[in-house]
Write a protein that holds these residues in place. Structure first.
Motif: not given
Length: 296
Positions: A187-188, A178-179, A140-141, A212-214
């Motif tokens: 995801i953020y 974000g997680i 977690v940020v 959401l990013q990959y």
């Protein structure tokens, strides 16, 4: 055209600078006592970039096909961005990097040129900010900070159309969280509240963004290249929370974790106009083939 050439030259110089950074770096860590470690000019950034955010501080050179409501512009754009986000330092209780605290600064100049009108500058936005970052156990940020953005019209566009500035400016406080769902998915969400506006009659204070990013593994081209994909949504109270949706996908190239990053990808957007001076009045959609370069 001279501005465009200067932008390309700057990008090339940054690549040269990045090559120098890939060499072995000096140790910039200092023991603060009680188990805490300070690292100046760290190799990584605890808070990740929003890859599909059209207002992410970055270096970009892109060519777009555009469907825009902005008057007296063609269906093409040259996107030139000059900027970065940089982590000044981070503090952690151990060298393993868990429960880190960091300070980020950012700045960027976002420009658009019209290839159908002699590469006239349509407009440009300037952004800078400072954020405090907390990275909790690498899962977690969060960040909180101040961000400024001001919008401007291009001189050529003013001369050709007679349009005047509406004075679009925002000074806001933003809180992002974000997680990491796993090592590859992030995801953020980031709401913000503007404490100062350039046009009080037309602008409103609340805004929000998220995505959401990959980021895939670097298992292509001698283990230097990875596929990535990202989606970003942003909305503003001042435009009735109409969502602006960005999608980006491409390839991420890096020599190692200490080097700068090159992304080559396709970027699609639909929503309110990206340039602030047109954002309250016009919508647009575009598809961009771009080179995105991050250095830190």
């Amino acid at each position: 055209m001279r501005i465009l050439m200067a932008t390309v030259l700057t990008v090339l110089l940054c690549f040269e600078w990045a090559a120098a950074q890939s060499e072995e770096r000096a140790d910039t860590t200092f023991n603060l006592g009680s188990g805490w470690v300070l690292e100046l000019d760290p190799n990584d950034q605890p808070y990740p970039d929003y890859l599909a955010d059209p207002r992410r501080p970055q270096m970009q050179l892109g060519v777009s096909v555009t469907d825009s409501d902005i008057p007296e512009t063609s269906s093409g754009r040259i996107m030139c961005d000059l900027g970065t986000r940089y982590t000044l330092f981070k503090v952690s209780p151990t060298k393993e990097g868990k429960n880190e605290f960091a300070l980020d600064v950012e700045g960027c100049l976002f420009t658009q040129f019209d290839p159908g009108n002699n590469l006239d500058n349509i407009g440009w936005d300037g952004r800078y900010g400072i954020f405090g970052v907390w990275d909790w156990s690498d899962k977690v940020v969060a960040r909180v900070g101040y961000r400024h953005i001001s919008a401007h019209l291009g001189d050529e566009y003013i001369e050709e159309t007679g349009r005047q500035r509406i004075g679009y400016t925002r000074d806001d406080l933003a809180f992002g969280m974000g997680i990491y769902l796993n090592q590859e998915l992030f995801i953020y969400v980031e709401p913000s509240w503007a404490w100062s506006l350039g046009n009080d009659d037309r602008q409103k204070r609340w805004a929000a963004e998220g995505g959401l990013q990959y980021q895939g593994p670097h298992d292509l081209w001698n283990n230097s290249t990875a596929f990535y994909a990202a989606a970003h949504v942003r909305a503003f109270d001042e435009t009735s929370w109409e969502p602006g949706v960005s999608l980006q996908a491409g390839f991420h190239v890096t020599r190692d974790q200490n080097s700068s990053n090159l992304r080559i990808g396709l970027d699609a957007y639909t929503g309110r106009a990206i340039l602030g001076e047109f954002a309250l009045d016009y919508d647009e959609s575009y598809l961009t083939l771009g080179i995105f370069f991050d250095f830190y």
